[in-house]
Every structure is written in structure tokens, then in C-alpha cells.
Design an enzyme around this catalytic site. Structure first.
Site, mmCIF file in Angstrom:
data_model
loop_
_atom_site.group_PDB
_atom_site.id
_atom_site.type_symbol
_atom_site.label_atom_id
_atom_site.label_comp_id
_atom_site.label_asym_id
_atom_site.label_seq_id
_atom_site.Cartn_x
_atom_site.Cartn_y
_atom_site.Cartn_z
ATOM 1 N N GLY A 120 -47.793 91.231 -7.578
ATOM 2 C CA GLY A 120 -47.108 91.284 -6.316
ATOM 3 C C GLY A 120 -48.104 91.771 -5.224
ATOM 4 N N GLU B 288 -50.163 88.920 -4.439
ATOM 5 C CA GLU B 288 -49.457 87.983 -3.732
ATOM 6 C C GLU B 288 -49.001 88.364 -2.153
ATOM 7 O OE1 GLU B 288 -46.866 85.549 -7.012
ATOM 8 O OE2 GLU B 288 -46.346 87.816 -7.028
ATOM 9 N N GLU C 43 -49.799 88.558 -14.746
ATOM 10 C CA GLU C 43 -48.375 88.184 -15.022
ATOM 11 C C GLU C 43 -48.285 87.605 -16.520
ATOM 12 O OE1 GLU C 43 -48.014 88.686 -10.561
ATOM 13 O OE2 GLU C 43 -49.288 87.943 -12.164
ATOM 14 N N ALA D 178 -45.653 94.596 -9.049
ATOM 15 C CA ALA D 178 -43.973 95.044 -9.005
ATOM 16 C C ALA D 178 -43.491 95.845 -9.895
ATOM 17 C CB ALA D 178 -43.277 93.618 -9.096
#
Length: 260
Positions: A112, A115, A135, A66
Site C-alpha cells: 500500500g 500504491e 502481496e 498495509a
């Protein structure tokens, strides 16, 4: 619609959506998530689109996470809102699409990005791909479904290891873990994705939509409710034109034509 951060192309009944931010290694920001939601929603409602292939531009990254600059100063409440909106707009949205989505992971799939791949229905990876959820090295946890889907796909122990260490695994390791279905050379990944799409497109789109709902029910509802959803979706298939075509073709000893 004109997009700034994604490219959309159509080849027959297969649509390819490419995240196109190569200078940022295709990192997900709010605008990209919104554009992906719009394009995927349109594809899911388009009767002419039977499969979506999701990939990243360039040779380095599928999606390398992200865009951290967008949320580095967020409050607790804004952090919750970021995760909730992202899951609703993109990650849970993809998982619940009735048009199958193939993630063609061409390079780094981190945070992300991983994900996003895990929310897709099928994952393939180039041999140079690296995957991870880093993360915790930033003082946060995966917030777009990563803690849940990774454990579903590879088991609690391996999910904990990958998340706790903030490490990366290779494409071959990901295949051994059950995280991806196939690994191929980088130059072959789109050919492989399209080969899988062609195999899917030979079959009933309405039946595949029912299968997606039934498989998802195990994870969203669990236990007996998953089996109950399978029974319900199985019954619904008997009322479709595809069921009549499929069974008729079998009896008549011909190939079915689900996409006239």
C-alpha cells in the site's frame, strides 16, 4: 482537526502531510486512511494550498505496506469492500485531486505504500528507498490500484515481474524504470520536494488543475476521449483570471502573479 496518525504542517502555499506511525513503519490502517482522506480533502479545497507533499516519519519507511492484522480474517465480500473503500477514500482520491501531490519516498514503500506513492502526481525517492508489491507472497494481490498504476508507469512486463516475484527494487532502479522522477540523499529529500513545490507554485493553479484532469483522462477514459478532455480543459482556461494574468504578464514583459 486533531489527528492521531498523521502530522500536517503549512509553509506558505505548500502543505506537508506526514504519516506518523514510526513504530509500525507507517503502515496504513483504516484510521490512517480516513485521516489522510480528511486532510487531503481539506488541502484540496483550501485556496491557500497549492502543493501537497506526502511523506513518512522517521528514516526507515515512507509506508511499509498495509496493516495486515486488520484484514487477515476477512471474507471474500469484506476483501472486496476493503479494496473499494480504500481506493475511493485515498488512492483514486489523490490521483484526482486538483492540487498536485508530491510523494517524498523516504525509505521502504511496499504494498500500500508504493500504491500511495503511485497515486501521487510526482514521486521522488531517497537513495535508501526500496519499493515493491509483495502481496502475492501473502496469497493476495495489490488491491489499492497497484496492478493498474504500476503497469501504466513502467509497462506490463516490468509490472508483472515486480508483482509476480514479490521482490523489491532500489531507488535507482525505480528511477531507471520511470517509477520515480528523482533520487537524492535521504537528508536532501524534503529540500528537493520543496524545490519542486516552489517551481510548481510559480504557475497557474487553475491551469495545473486542468492539466491533471487532462492527463488522468488518458488513463481513465483512454484514446480519443483523453484528447477530447484536453480540448475541453484547454478551452476552459480561457475563462479564468489566471489566463488573463498570464497572458497579460507575457505581453507586458513581467512575471505573472498567480497567487496575490
Amino acid at each position: 482537526m486533531t489527528y492521531e496518525n498523521i502530522l500536517v504542517s503549512q509553509n506558505g502555499h505548500t502543505q506537508t502531510i506526514t504519516i506518523n506511525r514510526p513504530n509500525q513503519l507507517n503502515a496504513l490502517n483504516k484510521q490512517t486512511i480516513t485521516e489522510l482522506n480528511d486532510a487531503l480533502n481539506a488541502a484540496n479545497q483550501d485556496a491557500e494550498t497549492g502543493v501537497v507533499i506526502l511523506t513518512g516519519s522517521g528514516e526507515k519507511a515512507f509506508v511499509a505496506g498495509a496493516d495486515i492484522k486488520e484484514f487477515a480474517d476477512f471474507s471474500v465480500e469484506k476483501g472486496r469492500e476493503l479494496a473499494a473503500q480504500g481506493q475511493q477514500l485515498l488512492f483514486s482520491f489523490i490521483e484526482n485531486m486538483t492540487t498536485p501531490v508530491i510523494a517524498a519516498v523516504n525509505g521502504f514503500a511496499l504494498g500500500g505504500g508504493l500504491e500511495l506513492a503511485m497515486a501521487s502526481h510526482i514521486r521522488i525517492a531517497s537513495a535508501n528507498a526500496k519499493m515493491g508489491l509483495p502481496e502475492v507472497s501473502l496469497g493476495v494481490i495489490p488491491g489499492y490500484g497497484g496492478t493498474q498504476r504500476l503497469a501504466q508507469l513502467v509497462g506490463r512486463g516490468k509490472a508483472n515481474e515486480l508483482i509476480f516475484t514479490a521482490g523489491m527494487i532500489s531507488a535507482e532502479e525505480a528511477k531507471n524504470w520511470g517509477l520515480v522522477n528523482h533520487v537524492c540523499e535521504p537528508e536532501e529529500i524534503m529540500d528537493l520536494a520543496n524545490e519542486l513545490a516552489a517551481k510548481i507554485l510559480k504557475n497557474s493553479g487553475t491551469a495545473i488543475a486542468s492539466a491533471i484532469r487532462a492527463v488522468n483522462a488518458l488513463y481513465s477514459e483512454g484514446g480519443q476521449k483523453g484528447f477530447d478532455t484536453e480540448v475541453e480543459e484547454f478551452g476552459k482556461c480561457f475563462g479564468t483570471a489566471d489566463f488573463k494574468e498570464g497572458t497579460g504578464a507575457f505581453i507586458e514583459k513581467r512575471k505573472p502573479n498567480f497567487r496575490a
